[in-house]
Design a protein around this motif. Structure first.
Motif, mmCIF file in Angstrom:
data_model
loop_
_atom_site.group_PDB
_atom_site.id
_atom_site.type_symbol
_atom_site.label_atom_id
_atom_site.label_comp_id
_atom_site.label_asym_id
_atom_site.label_seq_id
_atom_site.Cartn_x
_atom_site.Cartn_y
_atom_site.Cartn_z
ATOM 1 N N LYS A 1 3.389 4.807 1.985
ATOM 2 C CA LYS A 1 2.254 4.296 2.750
ATOM 3 C C LYS A 1 0.997 4.143 1.888
ATOM 4 O O LYS A 1 0.687 4.968 1.045
ATOM 5 C CB LYS A 1 1.967 5.209 3.937
ATOM 6 N N HIS A 2 0.282 3.050 2.136
ATOM 7 C CA HIS A 2 -1.002 2.674 1.533
ATOM 8 C C HIS A 2 -0.843 2.094 0.126
ATOM 9 O O HIS A 2 -1.505 1.111 -0.186
ATOM 10 C CB HIS A 2 -1.994 3.840 1.532
ATOM 11 N N GLY B 1 -2.421 0.777 6.566
ATOM 12 C CA GLY B 1 -3.574 1.450 7.149
ATOM 13 C C GLY B 1 -4.536 0.547 7.881
ATOM 14 O O GLY B 1 -5.657 0.962 8.186
ATOM 15 N N ARG C 1 -6.203 -3.025 -0.091
ATOM 16 C CA ARG C 1 -4.804 -2.591 -0.071
ATOM 17 C C ARG C 1 -3.869 -3.785 0.010
ATOM 18 O O ARG C 1 -2.833 -3.823 -0.660
ATOM 19 C CB ARG C 1 -4.566 -1.631 1.090
#
Length: 608
Positions: free
Chosen positions: A432-433, A516, A525
């Motif tokens: 994630k991210h 996110g 991102r």
């Protein structure tokens, strides 16, 4: 005909689904005509017939509990947007199965014994909806939310409906709500605690017994997927004593007295029977007695060969049917009775070489990779065949594409990078991210091992994959430009922002969870994770294939990437085909593999 083409053309059969109240009536998928379609099979008479016949194939179907109807999902050329149709099991004209519902992306389906159906839908405009459709009556909406949700199951007596939802905004970790057919809430199970914890739940199915409200639920409370039993009427949760490493799934035996456990560990799978019973050892329980019995159940191995079980079902006579294969041996539908359940006619697929396991220390922990190689001594030209998902994993299962590369003298390395399933919740959630970049760190670590071990020729490394694997291929070519000699990307994410704007709503939710937020909320991102950001750094020749009707990796974002390659006259080839996220037509799939093989041979073998 070369062996690699035979593997694609040989007739294959999927695991048969069977009607709960008419177990002699079954439905299975086969490519016997050259296109994957649905087939009806009457086990009592042995008769089989092709139920669907569409240019781009059909694989999404099920039987009504009484076996009278075959339900199948009708989309347009693989765009995954359509409606449910049905036809009589014996054959006859197709008709709309849910009159009054407009086309949508499917969001789960459950069919009751009285003909009532519970239908999940997803559209960009309305988000997720669930309708109850009773025979002869207009659909009744019982659920609506902007975030992803879908139908999990319908209780045996039709009194309860289990929904999976992500109203808390985390598309990777669902909660479960049980409702009445009128939409009123019975109970809620939410391990995310309103989105504050990354713990998911999944619906595995209600007990197959009238009046039994037990629901089999998958959970991640101990760092992996495993089952428990939850009674939404009493609130009782029952942990199951299944002491096996790795992820564990389960389904009910037909009488509700036991569970068929599917165990995934280190790229292999196996089956077990978990006895429930009553405290005195008799029958299928309900209520508090069931909880006590389930907690202390008995686990017995269901014998299967070493390799991978990609589906299994327990039959009313107590036998288990399962679809099995290994990297070396083509798939078969087998039974614990010792028989091959269905043996497709015609040419048999040639085998391939076995897979071996490699463990490599990486920046986030030990990485598991699977290796196949041709005869002789290395170093070999080597294909890093990257799986999609990303929440998926490569396993010791038969796959025609890696076998084709081995036939042509390439070693094949498949990496279960962070984000892959089967190695615990922390491994799956780790990407994630820093989406894409973390996976590529793991691939780079395995690449270094492959070169230093003498397996792979560092000047002849091919990065390849489809879907998320195609995305990682394009991202890897731009962020690791000196590492790869060729890139082969099938149905990839190429321009992340445009892909987000054009993709189906459920994938938008997943991208918001992974990164996110939206491109407007977290632009840095999206930019860091988009292959388009690095396209001018790409040095290796690039081959891209894309479906013009793909709702998951839409065509326009691929065209944006291709235009950037064209603007700098970079060596590349693009193949566009009239289907969605892949093809169900055997000849089309062979054509795509042939084009990939030809491109790699021209740019890796002939120039070496």
């Amino acid at each position: 005909m070369p062996d690699w083409e035979k593997r694609f053309r040989a007739p294959r059969i999927g695991l048969p689904d069977w009607a709960e109240d008419a177990p002699d009536r079954s439905l299975f998928v086969s490519n016997a005509t050259g296109t994957f379609e649905l087939y009806a099979w009457d086990r009592a008479t042995g008769e089989q017939r092709q139920a669907t016949d569409r240019p781009n194939g059909t694989t999404d179907g099920t039987l009504s509990p009484d076996g009278r109807w075959i339900w199948w999902f009708s989309d347009t050329d693989g765009d995954e947007f359509g409606v449910w149709m049905r036809q009589p099991f014996e054959g006859g004209p197709d008709e709309p199965a849910t009159p009054g519902l407009t086309p949508s992306y499917p969001g789960g389906l459950a069919i009751g014994r009285d003909g009532t159906s519970v239908v999940g839908c997803s559209t960009d405009e309305e988000g997720s909806t669930v309708h109850v459709v009773r025979p002869g009556e207009p659909p009744v909406e019982i659920y609506r939310h902007r975030e992803s949700a879908g139908v999990g199951d319908l209780a045996h007596d039709g009194s309860l409906i289990a929904l999976e939802h992500t109203e808390h905004g985390d598309a990777m970790h669902s909660a479960i709500r049980v409702v009445r057919p009128d939409g009123s809430t019975v109970a809620e199970l939410d391990d995310t605690k309103g989105g504050t914890e990354e713990l998911g739940l999944s619906v595995m199915g209600f007990a197959p017994v009238d009046g039994d409200s037990r629901l089999l639920v998958g959970h991640q409370r101990r760092g992996r997927w495993e089952p428990m039993i939850w009674d939404p009427l009493t609130g009782v949760e029952t942990a199951l004593d299944i002491d096996l490493p790795g992820d564990v799934g389960a389904d009910w035996y037909p009488d509700g007295s036991a569970l068929l456990v599917e165990h995934e560990y280190q790229a292999r799978s196996e089956l077990w029977r978990y006895e429930l019973g009553t405290p005195d050892g008799n029958g299928a329980p309900a209520g508090a007695g069931a909880a006590a019995a389930a907690a202390g159940g008995r686990l017995t191995r269901v014998e299967t060969p070493a390799g991978s079980v990609s589906g299994a079902t327990a039959r009313p006579d107590g036998t288990v049917e399962f679809l099995w294969s290994s990297a070396a041996q083509p798939p078969e539908v087998r039974s614990t009775s010792g028989e091959v359940v269905l043996d497709p006619p015609g040419m048999k697929a040639p085998g391939s070489v076995p897979v071996r396991d490699v463990w490599v220390e990486g920046p986030g922990g030990r990485i598991h990779a699977l290796v196949q190689q041709p005869a002789g001594e290395g170093p070999f030209p080597t294909v890093f065949d990257i799986h999609g998902g990303p929440t998926w994993h490569d396993s010791d299962a038969f796959a025609s594409s890696p076998a084709a590369w081995v036939d042509h003298g390439f070693a094949v390395v498949r990496v279960n990078y962070r984000g892959s399933t089967g190695y615990g919740r922390a491994w799956t959630d780790a990407l994630k991210h820093r989406v894409g970049l973390i996976e590529l760190e793991d691939i780079a670590a395995v690449r270094e091992w492959a070169v230093s071990s003498g397996l792979a020729d560092p000047e002849r490394l091919v990065l390849a994959g489809g879907s998320w694997g195609g995305y990682l291929t394009l991202l890897g070519l731009g962020t690791q430009p000196d590492a790869w000699a060729v890139g082969l990307a099938a149905v990839p994410v190429a321009d992340y922002v445009t892909a987000y704007n054009d993709e189906m709503e459920a994938l938008k939710a997943m991208d918001r969870t992974l990164l996110g937020g939206t491109p407007e909320e977290v632009p840095d991102r999206f930019e860091a994770s988009s292959p388009l950001t690095y396209v001018d750094a790409v040095r290796a020749p690039v081959y891209i294939s894309a479906g013009v009707n793909d709702p998951r990796c839409p065509i326009q974002q691929v065209e944006n990437y291709v235009q950037r390659l064209e603007s700098r006259a970079h060596p590349h080839e693009v193949y566009r085909y009239d289907a969605g996220h892949g093809s169900l037509v055997v000849e089309e799939r062979i054509k795509q593999v042939r084009l990939e093989l030809d491109f790699a041979q021209r740019h890796v073998i002939e120039r070496s």
